[in-house]
Design an enzyme around this catalytic site. Structure first.
Site, PDB file in Angstrom:
ATOM      1  N   HIS A  17     -51.831 -87.478 -39.891  1.00 27.65           N
ATOM      2  CA  HIS A  17     -52.628 -88.057 -38.797  1.00 27.65           C
ATOM      3  C   HIS A  17     -53.199 -89.410 -39.218  1.00 27.65           C
ATOM      4  O   HIS A  17     -53.186 -90.379 -38.453  1.00 27.65           O
ATOM      5  CB  HIS A  17     -53.831 -87.166 -38.467  1.00 27.65           C
ATOM      6  CG  HIS A  17     -53.513 -85.825 -37.903  1.00 27.65           C
ATOM      7  ND1 HIS A  17     -53.989 -84.648 -38.441  1.00 27.65           N
ATOM      8  CD2 HIS A  17     -52.769 -85.462 -36.827  1.00 27.65           C
ATOM      9  CE1 HIS A  17     -53.567 -83.626 -37.716  1.00 27.65           C
ATOM     10  NE2 HIS A  17     -52.813 -84.083 -36.745  1.00 27.65           N
ATOM     11  N   LYS A  41     -53.542 -73.432 -28.412  1.00 26.18           N
ATOM     12  CA  LYS A  41     -54.025 -73.152 -29.773  1.00 26.18           C
ATOM     13  C   LYS A  41     -55.486 -72.719 -29.745  1.00 26.18           C
ATOM     14  O   LYS A  41     -56.263 -73.219 -28.938  1.00 26.18           O
ATOM     15  CB  LYS A  41     -53.928 -74.418 -30.647  1.00 26.18           C
ATOM     16  CG  LYS A  41     -52.528 -74.957 -30.854  1.00 26.18           C
ATOM     17  CD  LYS A  41     -52.611 -76.253 -31.663  1.00 26.18           C
ATOM     18  CE  LYS A  41     -51.253 -76.891 -31.880  1.00 26.18           C
ATOM     19  NZ  LYS A  41     -51.375 -78.248 -32.470  1.00 26.18           N
ATOM     20  N   ARG A  92     -42.640 -86.319 -35.706  1.00 30.12           N
ATOM     21  CA  ARG A  92     -42.154 -85.938 -37.035  1.00 30.12           C
ATOM     22  C   ARG A  92     -40.666 -85.663 -37.052  1.00 30.12           C
ATOM     23  O   ARG A  92     -39.953 -86.118 -37.911  1.00 30.12           O
ATOM     24  CB  ARG A  92     -42.905 -84.683 -37.519  1.00 30.12           C
ATOM     25  CG  ARG A  92     -44.280 -84.974 -38.040  1.00 30.12           C
ATOM     26  CD  ARG A  92     -45.042 -83.720 -38.234  1.00 30.12           C
ATOM     27  NE  ARG A  92     -45.073 -82.964 -36.996  1.00 30.12           N
ATOM     28  CZ  ARG A  92     -45.892 -81.973 -36.740  1.00 30.12           C
ATOM     29  NH1 ARG A  92     -46.740 -81.577 -37.651  1.00 30.12           N
ATOM     30  NH2 ARG A  92     -45.879 -81.355 -35.577  1.00 30.12           N
ATOM     31  N   SER A 130     -51.274 -79.525 -39.419  1.00 30.81           N
ATOM     32  CA  SER A 130     -52.552 -78.843 -39.663  1.00 30.81           C
ATOM     33  C   SER A 130     -52.315 -77.367 -39.957  1.00 30.81           C
ATOM     34  O   SER A 130     -53.020 -76.769 -40.777  1.00 30.81           O
ATOM     35  CB  SER A 130     -53.471 -78.971 -38.446  1.00 30.81           C
ATOM     36  OG  SER A 130     -53.753 -80.319 -38.200  1.00 30.81           O
TER      37      SER A 130
HETATM   38  O1  PNS Z   1     -52.586 -81.984 -32.091  1.00 32.13           O
HETATM   39  P1  PNS Z   1     -52.021 -81.307 -30.880  1.00 32.13           P
HETATM   40  O2  PNS Z   1     -52.564 -79.894 -30.745  1.00 32.13           O
HETATM   41  O3  PNS Z   1     -50.523 -81.331 -30.837  1.00 32.13           O
HETATM   42  O4  PNS Z   1     -52.520 -82.154 -29.617  1.00 32.13           O
HETATM   43  C1  PNS Z   1     -52.153 -81.792 -28.310  1.00 32.13           C
HETATM   44  C2  PNS Z   1     -53.147 -82.364 -27.297  1.00 32.13           C
HETATM   45  C3  PNS Z   1     -54.565 -81.864 -27.596  1.00 32.13           C
HETATM   46  C4  PNS Z   1     -53.110 -83.880 -27.352  1.00 32.13           C
HETATM   47  C5  PNS Z   1     -52.701 -81.866 -25.881  1.00 32.13           C
HETATM   48  O5  PNS Z   1     -52.755 -80.473 -25.800  1.00 32.13           O
HETATM   49  C6  PNS Z   1     -53.547 -82.489 -24.762  1.00 32.13           C
HETATM   50  O6  PNS Z   1     -53.270 -83.587 -24.329  1.00 32.13           O
HETATM   51  N1  PNS Z   1     -54.600 -81.734 -24.306  1.00 32.13           N
HETATM   52  C7  PNS Z   1     -55.465 -82.196 -23.247  1.00 32.13           C
HETATM   53  C8  PNS Z   1     -55.014 -81.631 -21.871  1.00 32.13           C
HETATM   54  C9  PNS Z   1     -53.933 -82.527 -21.310  1.00 32.13           C
HETATM   55  O7  PNS Z   1     -54.186 -83.635 -20.865  1.00 32.13           O
HETATM   56  N2  PNS Z   1     -52.684 -82.049 -21.328  1.00 32.13           N
HETATM   57  C10 PNS Z   1     -51.526 -82.841 -20.943  1.00 32.13           C
HETATM   58  C11 PNS Z   1     -51.091 -82.621 -19.544  1.00 32.13           C
HETATM   59  S1  PNS Z   1     -50.497 -80.997 -19.259  1.00 32.13           S
END
Ligand code: PNS
Length: 162
Positions: A17, A41, A92, A130
């Site tokens: 990150h 998650k 990745r 993570s």
């Molecule tokens: O580190 P991660 O868990 O891969 O991050 C994913 C994250 C938190 C960026 C994603 O789940 C997210 O954007 N959550 C906020 C809700 C949202 O806007 N979702 C996208 C449209 S469905």
């Protein structure tokens, strides 16, 4: 001013990150590292803990155009609210691609003016996530190759007492 949002769960933040955040900080005038809710998650660390770990990690990187925020709403809404130009994400491997592509297209529909920009991960962090950090820490392994030294006691203590 070009503003970027770097969203994620950061549960906990890793060197992978931090590499993406540093590179985004060179490309944009202002970078908001946004701790968000991933509905797929259940976080191990609280929002406050994740924020503190990000602050601790970013302190030594010398990126004075980076800030940390939290949102429990939609990424597209947050990006629009702060006038972001781009959402920056790290890619990745091919396995990340399908999910990230779907998110990027969804966010584009929700907020037409914000582009998703993918940075390819540094090859030395291809494997890193993570969940790898949490798993190695839970079984007492050495997580020093994965996260900044300042975070080691906190992560170890939390995961080994779970
Ligand atoms: O580190 P991660 O868990 O891969 O991050 C994913 C994250 C938190 C960026 C994603 O789940 C997210 O954007 N959550 C906020 C809700 C949202 O806007 N979702 C996208 C449209 S469905």
């Amino acid at each position: 001013m070009k503003i970027a949002v770097c969203p994620g769960s950061f549960d906990p933040v890793t060197f992978g990150h931090l590499d993406i955040i540093q590179r985004a900080a060179r490309l944009f005038d202002r970078v908001v590292v946004l701790i968000m809710v991933n509905p797929n998650k259940t976080p191990t660390f609280t929002t406050e803990e994740r924020k503190e770990m990000l602050e601790e990690s970013l302190k030594d990187l010398g990126c004075n155009n980076v800030e940390i925020a939290f949102s429990d709403g939609l990424l597209a809404d947050y990006a629009r609210k702060i006038g972001a130009t781009a959402i920056v994400k790290g890619l990745r491997a091919v396995s990340d691609y399908e999910y990230e592509f779907q998110m990027a297209l969804t966010n584009k529909v929700l907020c037409e003016e914000v582009e998703t920009v993918f940075l390819t991960t540094d090859s030395k962090y291809m494997y890193l996530s993570s969940s790898v950090v949490r798993q190695v820490a839970r079984f007492g392994g050495d997580i020093s190759p994965f996260v900044p030294a300042a975070l080691l006691p906190r992560i170890r203590t939390r995961l080994q007492t779970e």
